[in-house]
Design a protein around this motif. Sequence first.
Motif, PDB file in Angstrom:
ATOM      1  N   VAL A 268       0.843  -1.184   0.000  1.00 52.43           N
ATOM      2  CA  VAL A 268       0.000   0.000   0.000  1.00 52.43           C
ATOM      3  C   VAL A 268       0.886   1.244   0.000  1.00 52.43           C
ATOM      4  O   VAL A 268       1.735   1.408   0.881  1.00 52.43           O
ATOM      5  N   PHE A 269       0.668   2.114  -0.985  1.00 52.45           N
ATOM      6  CA  PHE A 269       1.381   3.380  -1.080  1.00 52.45           C
ATOM      7  C   PHE A 269       0.416   4.502  -0.695  1.00 52.45           C
ATOM      8  O   PHE A 269      -0.708   4.550  -1.204  1.00 52.45           O
ATOM      9  N   GLU A 270       0.853   5.391   0.187  1.00 50.91           N
ATOM     10  CA  GLU A 270       0.024   6.525   0.577  1.00 50.91           C
ATOM     11  C   GLU A 270       0.815   7.821   0.452  1.00 50.91           C
ATOM     12  O   GLU A 270       1.954   7.893   0.923  1.00 50.91           O
ATOM     13  N   ILE A 271       0.195   8.812  -0.187  1.00 51.67           N
ATOM     14  CA  ILE A 271       0.758  10.170  -0.254  1.00 51.67           C
ATOM     15  C   ILE A 271      -0.237  11.088   0.449  1.00 51.67           C
ATOM     16  O   ILE A 271      -1.394  11.197   0.016  1.00 51.67           O
ATOM     17  N   ARG A 272       0.206  11.718   1.532  1.00 49.95           N
ATOM     18  CA  ARG A 272      -0.697  12.526   2.359  1.00 49.95           C
ATOM     19  C   ARG A 272      -0.174  13.956   2.454  1.00 49.95           C
ATOM     20  O   ARG A 272       1.037  14.191   2.455  1.00 49.95           O
ATOM     21  N   ASP A 273      -1.113  14.900   2.562  1.00 47.45           N
ATOM     22  CA  ASP A 273      -0.739  16.290   2.803  1.00 47.45           C
ATOM     23  C   ASP A 273      -1.704  16.880   3.818  1.00 47.45           C
ATOM     24  O   ASP A 273      -2.721  16.271   4.153  1.00 47.45           O
ATOM     25  N   ASN A 274      -1.395  18.051   4.336  1.00 47.17           N
ATOM     26  CA  ASN A 274      -2.267  18.729   5.304  1.00 47.17           C
ATOM     27  C   ASN A 274      -2.787  20.043   4.734  1.00 47.17           C
ATOM     28  O   ASN A 274      -2.939  21.030   5.451  1.00 47.17           O
ATOM     29  N   GLY A 275      -3.038  20.024   3.408  1.00 50.78           N
ATOM     30  CA  GLY A 275      -3.507  21.226   2.743  1.00 50.78           C
ATOM     31  C   GLY A 275      -5.009  21.423   2.859  1.00 50.78           C
ATOM     32  O   GLY A 275      -5.638  21.042   3.861  1.00 50.78           O
ATOM     33  N   CYS A 276      -5.603  21.979   1.809  1.00 46.84           N
ATOM     34  CA  CYS A 276      -7.014  22.380   1.850  1.00 46.84           C
ATOM     35  C   CYS A 276      -7.972  21.241   1.573  1.00 46.84           C
ATOM     36  O   CYS A 276      -9.188  21.403   1.731  1.00 46.84           O
ATOM     37  N   GLY A 277      -7.473  20.085   1.144  1.00 46.96           N
ATOM     38  CA  GLY A 277      -8.354  18.973   0.819  1.00 46.96           C
ATOM     39  C   GLY A 277      -8.985  19.127  -0.553  1.00 46.96           C
ATOM     40  O   GLY A 277      -8.644  20.019  -1.337  1.00 46.96           O
ATOM     41  N   ILE A 278      -9.934  18.252  -0.854  1.00 47.42           N
ATOM     42  CA  ILE A 278     -10.590  18.214  -2.166  1.00 47.42           C
ATOM     43  C   ILE A 278     -12.087  18.431  -1.980  1.00 47.42           C
ATOM     44  O   ILE A 278     -12.694  17.875  -1.066  1.00 47.42           O
ATOM     45  N   GLU A 279     -12.674  19.245  -2.860  1.00 48.83           N
ATOM     46  CA  GLU A 279     -14.106  19.495  -2.759  1.00 48.83           C
ATOM     47  C   GLU A 279     -14.888  18.189  -2.853  1.00 48.83           C
ATOM     48  O   GLU A 279     -14.565  17.312  -3.643  1.00 48.83           O
ATOM     49  N   LYS A 280     -15.949  18.079  -2.039  1.00 47.40           N
ATOM     50  CA  LYS A 280     -16.721  16.837  -1.975  1.00 47.40           C
ATOM     51  C   LYS A 280     -17.336  16.478  -3.319  1.00 47.40           C
ATOM     52  O   LYS A 280     -17.383  15.301  -3.693  1.00 47.40           O
ATOM     53  N   ASP A 281     -17.832  17.481  -4.051  1.00 51.16           N
ATOM     54  CA  ASP A 281     -18.488  17.169  -5.312  1.00 51.16           C
ATOM     55  C   ASP A 281     -17.511  16.703  -6.382  1.00 51.16           C
ATOM     56  O   ASP A 281     -17.901  16.087  -7.382  1.00 51.16           O
ATOM     57  N   ARG A 282     -16.219  16.972  -6.176  1.00 53.90           N
ATOM     58  CA  ARG A 282     -15.211  16.543  -7.136  1.00 53.90           C
ATOM     59  C   ARG A 282     -14.499  15.260  -6.724  1.00 53.90           C
ATOM     60  O   ARG A 282     -13.921  14.557  -7.556  1.00 53.90           O
ATOM     61  N   LEU A 283     -14.566  14.958  -5.452  1.00 59.45           N
ATOM     62  CA  LEU A 283     -13.783  13.845  -4.907  1.00 59.45           C
ATOM     63  C   LEU A 283     -14.166  12.512  -5.535  1.00 59.45           C
ATOM     64  O   LEU A 283     -13.305  11.681  -5.821  1.00 59.45           O
ATOM     65  N   GLN A 284     -15.477  12.293  -5.751  1.00 59.39           N
ATOM     66  CA  GLN A 284     -15.934  11.003  -6.249  1.00 59.39           C
ATOM     67  C   GLN A 284     -15.453  10.718  -7.667  1.00 59.39           C
ATOM     68  O   GLN A 284     -15.233   9.567  -8.023  1.00 59.39           O
ATOM     69  N   ASN A 285     -15.291  11.759  -8.477  1.00 63.66           N
ATOM     70  CA  ASN A 285     -14.905  11.566  -9.873  1.00 63.66           C
ATOM     71  C   ASN A 285     -13.530  12.141 -10.188  1.00 63.66           C
ATOM     72  O   ASN A 285     -13.253  12.481 -11.331  1.00 63.66           O
TER      73      ASN A 285
END
Length: 349
Positions: A268-285
Amino acid sequence: MFWNIIKSIGILAGFFVLCLAIERYFEASTLVPAIMTLAVFLVSLVTDGFLYGILASLLSVLELNFAFAFPYFAFNFSIPENIISAIIMLVITIMTCTLTTQLKNQENIRVESAKEKMRGNLLRAVSHDLRTPLTTICGSSSTIVEHYDQLTKAQVIQLANGIRDDAEWLVRMVENILSITRIDSDGVQITKTSTVLEELIDSVLMKFWKRYPDQKIEVDIPDEFISIPMDAVLIEQVIINILENAMQHAAGMTKLELSVFREGQKAVFEIRDNGCGIEKDRLQNIFKDYFEMKDAPVDHQKKSMGIGLAVCASIIRAHNGTITASNRKEGGCCFRFTLDLERNEDEQL
Protein backbone atom coordinates in the motif's frame (compact mmCIF):
# COMPACT_ATOMS: atom_id res chain seq x y z
CA MET A 1 -8.36 -20.25 -35.93
CA PHE A 2 -6.37 -22.72 -33.84
CA TRP A 3 -8.41 -22.06 -30.71
CA ASN A 4 -11.67 -22.28 -32.65
CA ILE A 5 -10.69 -25.76 -33.83
CA ILE A 6 -9.64 -26.83 -30.33
CA LYS A 7 -12.88 -25.55 -28.78
CA SER A 8 -15.01 -27.24 -31.45
CA ILE A 9 -13.27 -30.60 -31.13
CA GLY A 10 -13.35 -30.42 -27.33
CA ILE A 11 -17.06 -29.65 -27.15
CA LEU A 12 -18.05 -32.33 -29.70
CA ALA A 13 -15.83 -34.97 -28.13
CA GLY A 14 -17.08 -34.19 -24.62
CA PHE A 15 -20.73 -34.34 -25.61
CA PHE A 16 -20.17 -37.51 -27.63
CA VAL A 17 -18.73 -39.25 -24.57
CA LEU A 18 -21.63 -37.90 -22.50
CA CYS A 19 -24.14 -39.34 -24.99
CA LEU A 20 -22.42 -42.74 -24.90
CA ALA A 21 -22.55 -42.73 -21.08
CA ILE A 22 -26.23 -41.73 -21.03
CA GLU A 23 -27.20 -44.43 -23.51
CA ARG A 24 -25.21 -47.11 -21.71
CA TYR A 25 -26.04 -46.39 -18.07
CA PHE A 26 -29.49 -44.77 -18.34
CA GLU A 27 -30.76 -46.33 -21.59
CA ALA A 28 -32.14 -42.92 -22.58
CA SER A 29 -31.23 -42.84 -26.26
CA THR A 30 -34.03 -40.38 -27.00
CA LEU A 31 -32.01 -37.66 -25.23
CA VAL A 32 -28.98 -38.07 -27.51
CA PRO A 33 -30.20 -35.87 -30.42
CA ALA A 34 -31.12 -33.05 -28.01
CA ILE A 35 -27.71 -33.27 -26.32
CA MET A 36 -25.84 -33.17 -29.64
CA THR A 37 -28.00 -30.23 -30.71
CA LEU A 38 -26.86 -28.46 -27.56
CA ALA A 39 -23.25 -29.26 -28.47
CA VAL A 40 -23.70 -27.69 -31.91
CA PHE A 41 -25.30 -24.64 -30.29
CA LEU A 42 -22.32 -24.22 -27.94
CA VAL A 43 -19.81 -24.56 -30.77
CA SER A 44 -21.66 -21.89 -32.74
CA LEU A 45 -21.71 -19.67 -29.67
CA VAL A 46 -18.02 -19.82 -28.73
CA THR A 47 -16.43 -19.80 -32.20
CA ASP A 48 -16.09 -17.05 -34.79
CA GLY A 49 -18.13 -16.98 -37.98
CA PHE A 50 -20.28 -19.71 -39.51
CA LEU A 51 -17.73 -22.31 -40.60
CA TYR A 52 -17.09 -24.07 -37.28
CA GLY A 53 -20.77 -24.25 -36.37
CA ILE A 54 -21.71 -25.76 -39.74
CA LEU A 55 -18.87 -28.28 -39.56
CA ALA A 56 -19.94 -29.15 -36.01
CA SER A 57 -23.52 -29.77 -37.13
CA LEU A 58 -22.33 -32.04 -39.95
CA LEU A 59 -20.03 -33.97 -37.60
CA SER A 60 -22.86 -34.30 -35.07
CA VAL A 61 -25.13 -35.78 -37.72
CA LEU A 62 -22.39 -38.25 -38.62
CA GLU A 63 -21.91 -39.15 -34.95
CA LEU A 64 -25.64 -39.70 -34.45
CA ASN A 65 -25.89 -41.77 -37.62
CA PHE A 66 -22.84 -43.85 -36.83
CA ALA A 67 -23.13 -44.51 -33.08
CA PHE A 68 -26.72 -43.93 -32.07
CA ALA A 69 -28.90 -45.02 -35.03
CA PHE A 70 -29.61 -48.52 -36.34
CA PRO A 71 -27.58 -50.23 -37.68
CA TYR A 72 -25.15 -49.24 -34.92
CA PHE A 73 -21.56 -48.26 -35.77
CA ALA A 74 -22.33 -48.06 -39.46
CA PHE A 75 -23.47 -45.20 -41.67
CA ASN A 76 -27.01 -45.31 -43.09
CA PHE A 77 -28.46 -42.21 -44.73
CA SER A 78 -31.53 -43.92 -46.16
CA ILE A 79 -33.46 -43.39 -42.93
CA PRO A 80 -35.61 -40.21 -43.16
CA GLU A 81 -35.04 -39.36 -39.49
CA ASN A 82 -31.32 -38.94 -40.09
CA ILE A 83 -31.87 -36.53 -42.97
CA ILE A 84 -34.39 -34.52 -40.93
CA SER A 85 -31.95 -34.37 -37.99
CA ALA A 86 -29.23 -33.04 -40.29
CA ILE A 87 -31.52 -30.34 -41.65
CA ILE A 88 -32.65 -29.30 -38.14
CA MET A 89 -29.08 -29.04 -36.89
CA LEU A 90 -28.00 -26.99 -39.89
CA VAL A 91 -30.89 -24.58 -39.37
CA ILE A 92 -30.07 -24.24 -35.65
CA THR A 93 -26.41 -23.67 -36.51
CA ILE A 94 -27.10 -20.97 -39.07
CA MET A 95 -29.54 -19.17 -36.76
CA THR A 96 -27.15 -19.34 -33.82
CA CYS A 97 -24.14 -18.17 -35.84
CA THR A 98 -26.14 -15.30 -37.30
CA LEU A 99 -27.32 -14.20 -33.86
CA THR A 100 -23.90 -14.42 -32.21
CA THR A 101 -22.25 -12.63 -35.15
CA GLN A 102 -24.73 -9.79 -34.84
CA LEU A 103 -24.18 -9.57 -31.09
CA LYS A 104 -20.40 -9.52 -31.53
CA ASN A 105 -20.66 -6.83 -34.20
CA GLN A 106 -22.88 -4.71 -31.96
CA GLU A 107 -20.42 -5.09 -29.09
CA ASN A 108 -17.52 -4.11 -31.36
CA ILE A 109 -19.46 -1.05 -32.52
CA ARG A 110 -20.20 -0.10 -28.92
CA VAL A 111 -16.55 -0.46 -27.90
CA GLU A 112 -15.33 1.53 -30.90
CA SER A 113 -17.90 4.23 -30.18
CA ALA A 114 -16.68 4.49 -26.59
CA LYS A 115 -13.07 4.70 -27.79
CA GLU A 116 -13.93 7.41 -30.31
CA LYS A 117 -15.69 9.38 -27.59
CA MET A 118 -12.65 9.07 -25.34
CA ARG A 119 -10.32 10.10 -28.18
CA GLY A 120 -12.52 13.10 -28.90
CA ASN A 121 -12.50 14.16 -25.25
CA LEU A 122 -8.76 13.62 -25.09
CA LEU A 123 -8.15 15.68 -28.22
CA ARG A 124 -10.32 18.57 -27.04
CA ALA A 125 -8.72 18.58 -23.62
CA VAL A 126 -5.17 18.32 -24.93
CA SER A 127 -5.70 21.07 -27.48
CA HIS A 128 -6.84 23.40 -24.68
CA ASP A 129 -4.15 22.34 -22.23
CA LEU A 130 -1.31 22.75 -24.71
CA ARG A 131 -2.50 26.05 -26.10
CA THR A 132 -2.01 28.06 -22.90
CA PRO A 133 1.65 27.20 -22.16
CA LEU A 134 2.56 27.36 -25.86
CA THR A 135 1.04 30.83 -26.08
CA THR A 136 3.02 31.89 -23.01
CA ILE A 137 6.26 30.46 -24.42
CA CYS A 138 5.74 32.19 -27.75
CA GLY A 139 4.86 35.49 -26.09
CA SER A 140 7.79 35.45 -23.67
CA SER A 141 10.33 34.41 -26.30
CA SER A 142 9.02 37.07 -28.72
CA THR A 143 9.34 39.69 -26.01
CA ILE A 144 12.96 38.73 -25.39
CA VAL A 145 13.83 38.72 -29.10
CA GLU A 146 12.04 41.94 -30.00
CA HIS A 147 12.76 44.01 -26.90
CA TYR A 148 16.03 42.55 -25.61
CA ASP A 149 17.80 45.91 -25.45
CA GLN A 150 14.94 47.45 -23.47
CA LEU A 151 14.69 44.69 -20.86
CA THR A 152 16.70 44.51 -17.67
CA LYS A 153 18.64 41.40 -16.81
CA ALA A 154 16.11 40.56 -14.10
CA GLN A 155 13.24 40.83 -16.59
CA VAL A 156 15.01 38.57 -19.09
CA ILE A 157 15.67 36.00 -16.36
CA GLN A 158 12.03 36.16 -15.26
CA LEU A 159 10.76 35.61 -18.81
CA ALA A 160 13.29 32.79 -19.37
CA ASN A 161 12.22 31.09 -16.13
CA GLY A 162 8.60 31.27 -17.30
CA ILE A 163 9.57 29.67 -20.61
CA ARG A 164 11.46 26.92 -18.80
CA ASP A 165 8.59 26.21 -16.39
CA ASP A 166 6.03 26.02 -19.19
CA ALA A 167 8.36 23.82 -21.27
CA GLU A 168 8.81 21.45 -18.33
CA TRP A 169 5.05 21.38 -17.87
CA LEU A 170 4.64 20.49 -21.56
CA VAL A 171 7.17 17.67 -21.21
CA ARG A 172 5.23 16.19 -18.29
CA MET A 173 1.96 16.59 -20.18
CA VAL A 174 3.34 14.75 -23.21
CA GLU A 175 4.72 11.99 -20.97
CA ASN A 176 1.30 11.60 -19.36
CA ILE A 177 -0.46 11.47 -22.73
CA LEU A 178 2.00 8.89 -24.08
CA SER A 179 1.54 6.77 -20.96
CA ILE A 180 -2.24 6.81 -21.03
CA THR A 181 -2.44 6.07 -24.77
CA ARG A 182 0.12 3.30 -24.39
CA ILE A 183 -1.83 1.64 -21.59
CA ASP A 184 -5.23 2.00 -23.28
CA SER A 185 -4.05 0.63 -26.63
CA ASP A 186 -5.35 -2.80 -27.63
CA GLY A 187 -3.00 -5.67 -26.93
CA VAL A 188 -0.56 -3.69 -24.82
CA GLN A 189 0.46 -5.48 -21.66
CA ILE A 190 2.32 -4.14 -18.66
CA THR A 191 5.70 -5.81 -18.27
CA LYS A 192 6.37 -6.28 -14.58
CA THR A 193 9.84 -6.74 -13.15
CA SER A 194 10.86 -7.14 -9.53
CA THR A 195 11.71 -3.67 -8.25
CA VAL A 196 13.38 -2.89 -4.94
CA LEU A 197 11.13 -0.53 -3.00
CA GLU A 198 13.97 1.58 -1.58
CA GLU A 199 15.46 2.14 -5.04
CA LEU A 200 12.05 3.11 -6.40
CA ILE A 201 11.49 5.71 -3.68
CA ASP A 202 15.03 7.10 -4.07
CA SER A 203 14.48 7.56 -7.80
CA VAL A 204 11.13 9.28 -7.19
CA LEU A 205 12.61 11.69 -4.66
CA MET A 206 15.56 12.59 -6.91
CA LYS A 207 13.24 13.47 -9.80
CA PHE A 208 10.79 15.33 -7.57
CA TRP A 209 13.48 17.42 -5.87
CA LYS A 210 14.86 18.55 -9.23
CA ARG A 211 11.65 20.52 -9.65
CA TYR A 212 10.85 21.26 -6.01
CA PRO A 213 14.25 21.35 -4.25
CA ASP A 214 12.90 23.11 -1.15
CA GLN A 215 9.95 20.81 -0.45
CA LYS A 216 10.54 18.32 2.35
CA ILE A 217 8.88 14.91 2.19
CA GLU A 218 8.50 12.68 5.24
CA VAL A 219 9.19 9.16 4.00
CA ASP A 220 8.15 6.06 5.92
CA ILE A 221 9.01 2.70 4.36
CA PRO A 222 9.90 -0.65 5.99
CA ASP A 223 13.50 -1.36 6.87
CA GLU A 224 13.36 -4.84 5.30
CA PHE A 225 14.44 -5.58 1.75
CA ILE A 226 11.25 -5.47 -0.32
CA SER A 227 10.81 -6.27 -3.99
CA ILE A 228 7.52 -5.58 -5.78
CA PRO A 229 6.62 -6.67 -9.35
CA MET A 230 5.81 -3.56 -11.41
CA ASP A 231 6.67 -1.40 -14.37
CA ALA A 232 8.96 0.86 -12.34
CA VAL A 233 8.89 3.79 -14.81
CA LEU A 234 5.10 3.95 -14.75
CA ILE A 235 4.82 3.59 -10.97
CA GLU A 236 7.39 6.36 -10.55
CA GLN A 237 5.17 8.50 -12.73
CA VAL A 238 2.16 7.74 -10.53
CA ILE A 239 3.94 8.81 -7.35
CA ILE A 240 5.45 11.93 -8.93
CA ASN A 241 2.09 12.95 -10.42
CA ILE A 242 0.41 12.70 -7.02
CA LEU A 243 3.23 14.57 -5.28
CA GLU A 244 3.13 17.34 -7.88
CA ASN A 245 -0.65 17.46 -7.56
CA ALA A 246 -0.21 18.25 -3.88
CA MET A 247 2.33 20.99 -4.68
CA GLN A 248 -0.01 22.64 -7.17
CA HIS A 249 -3.39 22.26 -5.49
CA ALA A 250 -2.98 21.63 -1.73
CA ALA A 251 -3.29 25.26 -0.63
CA GLY A 252 -1.83 25.92 2.83
CA MET A 253 0.17 22.69 2.85
CA THR A 254 3.06 22.55 5.30
CA LYS A 255 3.56 18.78 5.45
CA LEU A 256 3.90 16.16 2.71
CA GLU A 257 4.21 12.47 3.54
CA LEU A 258 4.99 9.34 1.55
CA SER A 259 4.61 5.95 3.19
CA VAL A 260 4.50 2.31 2.12
CA PHE A 261 3.17 -0.56 4.19
CA ARG A 262 1.54 -3.94 3.80
CA GLU A 263 -2.06 -5.08 4.00
CA GLY A 264 -2.30 -8.82 3.40
CA GLN A 265 -0.71 -9.59 0.04
CA LYS A 266 -0.81 -5.97 -1.07
CA ALA A 267 1.80 -3.22 -0.90
CA VAL A 268 0.00 0.00 0.00
CA PHE A 269 1.38 3.38 -1.08
CA GLU A 270 0.02 6.52 0.58
CA ILE A 271 0.76 10.17 -0.25
CA ARG A 272 -0.70 12.53 2.36
CA ASP A 273 -0.74 16.29 2.80
CA ASN A 274 -2.27 18.73 5.30
CA GLY A 275 -3.51 21.23 2.74
CA CYS A 276 -7.01 22.38 1.85
CA GLY A 277 -8.35 18.97 0.82
CA ILE A 278 -10.59 18.21 -2.17
CA GLU A 279 -14.11 19.49 -2.76
CA LYS A 280 -16.72 16.84 -1.98
CA ASP A 281 -18.49 17.17 -5.31
CA ARG A 282 -15.21 16.54 -7.14
CA LEU A 283 -13.78 13.84 -4.91
CA GLN A 284 -15.93 11.00 -6.25
CA ASN A 285 -14.90 11.57 -9.87
CA ILE A 286 -11.43 12.95 -9.36
CA PHE A 287 -9.77 10.24 -11.46
CA LYS A 288 -12.19 10.87 -14.34
CA ASP A 289 -11.97 14.66 -14.54
CA TYR A 290 -9.80 14.66 -17.60
CA PHE A 291 -12.23 12.60 -19.65
CA GLU A 292 -15.31 14.61 -18.63
CA MET A 293 -14.22 17.94 -20.08
CA LYS A 294 -16.78 20.64 -20.78
CA ASP A 295 -16.52 23.24 -23.52
CA ALA A 296 -16.17 26.11 -21.06
CA PRO A 297 -12.54 27.33 -20.75
CA VAL A 298 -10.74 26.48 -17.53
CA ASP A 299 -7.36 27.08 -16.06
CA HIS A 300 -4.83 24.72 -17.66
CA GLN A 301 -3.26 23.83 -14.33
CA LYS A 302 -6.56 22.41 -13.12
CA LYS A 303 -6.71 20.23 -16.21
CA SER A 304 -3.12 19.17 -15.78
CA MET A 305 -4.26 17.81 -12.44
CA GLY A 306 -7.02 15.94 -14.25
CA ILE A 307 -4.85 14.24 -16.83
CA GLY A 308 -2.19 13.44 -14.24
CA LEU A 309 -4.69 11.64 -12.04
CA ALA A 310 -6.33 9.97 -15.03
CA VAL A 311 -2.92 8.60 -15.98
CA CYS A 312 -2.38 7.37 -12.41
CA ALA A 313 -5.69 5.52 -12.45
CA SER A 314 -4.92 3.89 -15.82
CA ILE A 315 -1.47 2.79 -14.71
CA ILE A 316 -2.69 1.29 -11.44
CA ARG A 317 -5.58 -0.51 -13.17
CA ALA A 318 -3.09 -1.94 -15.67
CA HIS A 319 -1.17 -3.32 -12.66
CA ASN A 320 -4.41 -4.90 -11.30
CA GLY A 321 -4.28 -2.53 -8.35
CA THR A 322 -6.69 -0.01 -6.86
CA ILE A 323 -6.37 3.73 -6.34
CA THR A 324 -8.47 6.03 -4.16
CA ALA A 325 -8.48 9.59 -2.88
CA SER A 326 -10.00 10.81 0.38
CA ASN A 327 -9.99 13.83 2.67
CA ARG A 328 -8.33 13.45 6.06
CA LYS A 329 -10.15 14.30 9.28
CA GLU A 330 -7.21 16.38 10.44
CA GLY A 331 -7.17 18.29 7.15
CA GLY A 332 -5.65 17.69 3.75
CA CYS A 333 -6.09 14.61 1.59
CA CYS A 334 -4.68 11.14 1.13
CA PHE A 335 -4.04 9.37 -2.17
CA ARG A 336 -3.73 5.63 -1.75
CA PHE A 337 -2.93 2.89 -4.26
CA THR A 338 -2.10 -0.80 -3.96
CA LEU A 339 0.12 -3.23 -5.84
CA ASP A 340 0.27 -7.01 -5.56
CA LEU A 341 3.23 -8.39 -3.67
CA GLU A 342 5.29 -11.28 -4.93
CA ARG A 343 4.32 -14.65 -3.51
CA ASN A 344 7.56 -14.97 -1.62
CA GLU A 345 7.00 -11.66 0.18
CA ASP A 346 4.90 -13.27 2.94
CA GLU A 347 7.24 -12.39 5.73
CA GLN A 348 8.35 -9.01 4.43
CA LEU A 349 7.01 -5.53 4.93
